[in-house]
Design a protein around this motif. Structure first.
Motif, PDB file in Angstrom:
ATOM      1  N   ILE A 170      51.226  -9.102   6.497  1.00  0.00           N
ATOM      2  CA  ILE A 170      50.471 -10.227   5.959  1.00  0.00           C
ATOM      3  C   ILE A 170      50.361 -10.058   4.448  1.00  0.00           C
ATOM      4  N   LEU A 171      50.777 -11.059   3.703  1.00  0.00           N
ATOM      5  CA  LEU A 171      50.616 -11.054   2.251  1.00  0.00           C
ATOM      6  C   LEU A 171      49.312 -11.744   1.888  1.00  0.00           C
ATOM      7  N   GLU A 172      48.474 -11.056   1.117  1.00  0.00           N
ATOM      8  CA  GLU A 172      47.290 -11.689   0.532  1.00  0.00           C
ATOM      9  C   GLU A 172      47.491 -11.806  -0.974  1.00  0.00           C
ATOM     10  N   THR A 173      47.012 -12.894  -1.544  1.00  0.00           N
ATOM     11  CA  THR A 173      47.260 -13.156  -2.956  1.00  0.00           C
ATOM     12  C   THR A 173      46.370 -12.345  -3.892  1.00  0.00           C
ATOM     13  N   GLY A 174      45.423 -11.580  -3.338  1.00  0.00           N
ATOM     14  CA  GLY A 174      44.575 -10.739  -4.176  1.00  0.00           C
ATOM     15  C   GLY A 174      43.734 -11.581  -5.116  1.00  0.00           C
ATOM     16  N   HIS A 175      43.604 -11.124  -6.365  1.00  0.00           N
ATOM     17  CA  HIS A 175      42.783 -11.838  -7.323  1.00  0.00           C
ATOM     18  C   HIS A 175      43.628 -12.707  -8.256  1.00  0.00           C
ATOM     19  N   SER A 176      44.767 -13.158  -7.761  1.00  0.00           N
ATOM     20  CA  SER A 176      45.595 -14.085  -8.529  1.00  0.00           C
ATOM     21  C   SER A 176      44.844 -15.384  -8.761  1.00  0.00           C
ATOM     22  N   THR A 177      45.130 -16.043  -9.868  1.00  0.00           N
ATOM     23  CA  THR A 177      44.507 -17.339 -10.127  1.00  0.00           C
ATOM     24  C   THR A 177      45.066 -18.372  -9.156  1.00  0.00           C
ATOM     25  N   PRO A 178      44.356 -19.487  -8.953  1.00  0.00           N
ATOM     26  CA  PRO A 178      44.909 -20.545  -8.100  1.00  0.00           C
ATOM     27  C   PRO A 178      46.289 -21.011  -8.564  1.00  0.00           C
ATOM     28  N   ALA A 179      46.478 -21.129  -9.885  1.00  0.00           N
ATOM     29  CA  ALA A 179      47.784 -21.545 -10.409  1.00  0.00           C
ATOM     30  C   ALA A 179      48.864 -20.522 -10.051  1.00  0.00           C
ATOM     31  N   ALA A 190      59.920 -18.369   0.868  1.00  0.00           N
ATOM     32  CA  ALA A 190      61.374 -18.345   0.700  1.00  0.00           C
ATOM     33  C   ALA A 190      61.947 -16.961   0.968  1.00  0.00           C
ATOM     34  N   ALA A 191      61.122 -15.916   0.746  1.00  0.00           N
ATOM     35  CA  ALA A 191      61.559 -14.537   0.993  1.00  0.00           C
ATOM     36  C   ALA A 191      61.445 -14.155   2.467  1.00  0.00           C
ATOM     37  N   GLY A 192      60.925 -15.056   3.279  1.00  0.00           N
ATOM     38  CA  GLY A 192      60.825 -14.790   4.717  1.00  0.00           C
ATOM     39  C   GLY A 192      59.471 -14.321   5.201  1.00  0.00           C
ATOM     40  N   ILE A 193      58.462 -14.345   4.327  1.00  0.00           N
ATOM     41  CA  ILE A 193      57.119 -13.933   4.735  1.00  0.00           C
ATOM     42  C   ILE A 193      56.481 -15.070   5.533  1.00  0.00           C
ATOM     43  N   LYS A 194      56.002 -14.745   6.724  1.00  0.00           N
ATOM     44  CA  LYS A 194      55.473 -15.761   7.628  1.00  0.00           C
ATOM     45  C   LYS A 194      53.950 -15.903   7.555  1.00  0.00           C
ATOM     46  N   LYS A 195      53.267 -14.854   7.087  1.00  0.00           N
ATOM     47  CA  LYS A 195      51.798 -14.856   7.107  1.00  0.00           C
ATOM     48  C   LYS A 195      51.269 -14.610   5.693  1.00  0.00           C
ATOM     49  N   ILE A 196      50.599 -15.618   5.151  1.00  0.00           N
ATOM     50  CA  ILE A 196      50.080 -15.547   3.782  1.00  0.00           C
ATOM     51  C   ILE A 196      48.616 -15.988   3.788  1.00  0.00           C
ATOM     52  N   ILE A 197      47.773 -15.201   3.156  1.00  0.00           N
ATOM     53  CA  ILE A 197      46.355 -15.543   3.009  1.00  0.00           C
ATOM     54  C   ILE A 197      46.029 -15.643   1.522  1.00  0.00           C
ATOM     55  N   VAL A 198      45.352 -16.711   1.152  1.00  0.00           N
ATOM     56  CA  VAL A 198      44.852 -16.834  -0.219  1.00  0.00           C
ATOM     57  C   VAL A 198      43.470 -16.195  -0.257  1.00  0.00           C
ATOM     58  N   THR A 199      43.388 -15.057  -0.909  1.00  0.00           N
ATOM     59  CA  THR A 199      42.168 -14.254  -0.916  1.00  0.00           C
ATOM     60  C   THR A 199      41.018 -15.007  -1.588  1.00  0.00           C
ATOM     61  N   HIS A 200      39.870 -15.057  -0.893  1.00  0.00           N
ATOM     62  CA  HIS A 200      38.658 -15.794  -1.333  1.00  0.00           C
ATOM     63  C   HIS A 200      38.953 -16.824  -2.431  1.00  0.00           C
ATOM     64  N   ALA A 201      39.659 -17.870  -1.999  1.00  0.00           N
ATOM     65  CA  ALA A 201      40.191 -18.869  -2.929  1.00  0.00           C
ATOM     66  C   ALA A 201      39.115 -19.571  -3.751  1.00  0.00           C
ATOM     67  N   MET A 202      38.025 -19.981  -3.105  1.00  0.00           N
ATOM     68  CA  MET A 202      36.978 -20.707  -3.838  1.00  0.00           C
ATOM     69  C   MET A 202      36.315 -19.830  -4.885  1.00  0.00           C
ATOM     70  N   VAL A 220      47.054 -19.517   4.629  1.00  0.00           N
ATOM     71  CA  VAL A 220      45.718 -19.558   5.230  1.00  0.00           C
ATOM     72  C   VAL A 220      44.714 -19.293   4.125  1.00  0.00           C
ATOM     73  N   ILE A 221      43.620 -20.042   4.114  1.00  0.00           N
ATOM     74  CA  ILE A 221      42.621 -19.933   3.055  1.00  0.00           C
ATOM     75  C   ILE A 221      41.448 -19.094   3.545  1.00  0.00           C
ATOM     76  N   GLU A 222      41.093 -18.063   2.769  1.00  0.00           N
ATOM     77  CA  GLU A 222      40.004 -17.166   3.133  1.00  0.00           C
ATOM     78  C   GLU A 222      38.707 -17.567   2.438  1.00  0.00           C
ATOM     79  N   PHE A 223      37.604 -17.541   3.210  1.00  0.00           N
ATOM     80  CA  PHE A 223      36.262 -17.778   2.685  1.00  0.00           C
ATOM     81  C   PHE A 223      35.395 -16.571   3.031  1.00  0.00           C
ATOM     82  N   ILE A 260      37.229 -16.949   7.999  1.00  0.00           N
ATOM     83  CA  ILE A 260      36.016 -16.491   7.326  1.00  0.00           C
ATOM     84  C   ILE A 260      35.874 -14.988   7.554  1.00  0.00           C
ATOM     85  N   ASP A 261      35.272 -14.303   6.594  1.00  0.00           N
ATOM     86  CA  ASP A 261      34.992 -12.877   6.758  1.00  0.00           C
ATOM     87  C   ASP A 261      33.862 -12.479   5.816  1.00  0.00           C
TER      88      ASP A 261
END
Length: 310
Positions: A170-179, A190-202, A220-223, A260-261
């Motif tokens: 599972i790839l999580e975007t960490g503290h990357s900006t929304p952009a 495109a690299a073949g990763i099937k599971k992606i979570i945007v870490t605490h996006a809001m 998937v968006i994490e709250f 949620i977590d």
């Protein structure tokens, strides 16, 4: 024919009974079957309120199905395996955050994490505390790990993405900006990763429109509950307006694209199960349906971790 119809009817009746029983169980204990995907625990380089094993014991006692151990500075796959063997009866997973302490965007560190005995390492967080995004840092010089340059993923990322894809992590975007996340998500897909979570996006400033766009890309968006807790010196228990905004966001994005977590483990904050319980009750009080809560707290995290989602 009548026998077949009777069998189908009996099967449907059993399914309805099981669903009703499960719904009652969740009403009696909101934590039943939940998975906390964002657990800070000790030992750590930062102060933590509870250890890996003690949290596994507590979460099991509270009826939770699983936890994911997160550490900003070291791998947790090995620790998750130890906690699983020590406690039993609960799923414990770990991962690795690609901060400076593990060499930044270090594909070999990810490869070894995936190969760790027990195979409890499932999550790869892009840089968090060492992200170029400085939302949690004061002014002044600091070293950081970039993930995007000139509108493209940095050259180190393709190998990291390849390891994640080949090991179905599972790839999580960490503290990357929304952009940055909007650039990283399609590159990861495109690299073949099937599971992606945007870490605490809001918490990182993503708008509902941006989060909908991320979900449309396959993320998937994490709250996280920790974002709604009082800051130092604030006497209010929780940020009620922010919780209402969280519900609005989940409804707009679609609960099937959200989790949620707790993001707990800091001294002075509630322990993880208490945070998860409070979060679920607050979401319910603000209008999120039992079905949607079941998705964001149970079924979606289970599916991401390769567990039976029923």
């Amino acid at each position: 024919m009548l026998r077949l119809a009777g069998t189908i009817f009996a099967s449907c009746l059993l399914s309805i009974q099981l669903c009703l029983a499960q719904g009652k169980q969740h009403a009696d204990n909101p934590l039943t079957g939940t998975i906390d995907f964002h657990c800070h625990t000790g030992p750590d380089a930062s102060p933590r309120s509870i250890s890996d094993i003690d949290l596994a014991r507590l979460a099991k006692k509270e009826g939770m199905r699983g936890i994911v151990l997160k550490n900003h500075y070291t791998m947790t796959a090995d620790r998750a395996q130890i906690a699983m063997k020590e406690v039993g009866g609960i799923e414990v997973f770990g991962g690795i955050a690609l901060n400076l302490s593990v060499g930044g965007l270090n594909a070999e560190a990810v490869r070894r994490m995936a190969a760790m005995e027990g195979h409890r390492g499932k999550v790869v967080w892009l840089p968090t505390v060492d992200a170029e995004n400085s939302f949690e840092h004061g002014p002044g010089f600091r070293k950081f790990v970039s993930v995007v340059k000139d509108g493209k993923p940095v050259p180190e990322l393709p190998e990291v993405f390849d390891v994640i894809a080949k090991n179905d992590l599972i790839l999580e975007t960490g503290h990357s900006t929304p952009a940055e996340s909007l650039i990283l998500i399609p590159a990861a897909k495109a690299a073949g990763i099937k599971k992606i979570i945007v870490t605490h996006a809001m918490l990182l400033g993503a708008t509902i429109g941006q989060m909908k766009q991320m979900a449309d890309m396959g993320a998937v968006i994490e709250f996280c509950w920790q974002a709604y807790l009082p800051k130092k010196g604030d006497k209010n228990l929780v940020d009620q307006k922010a919780i209402a905004q969280c519900v609005k966001a989940i409804q707009a994005i679609g609960a099937e694209y959200c989790i949620i977590d707790s993001d707990l483990g800091q001294p002075g904050n509630p322990l993880h199960p208490d945070g998860m319980r409070a979060y679920i009750l607050a979401l319910k009080a603000n209008g999120l349906t039992a079905h949607d809560i079941d998705l964001v707290a149970r079924k979606n995290p289970a599916k991401l971790l390769g567990l039976d989602a029923d």
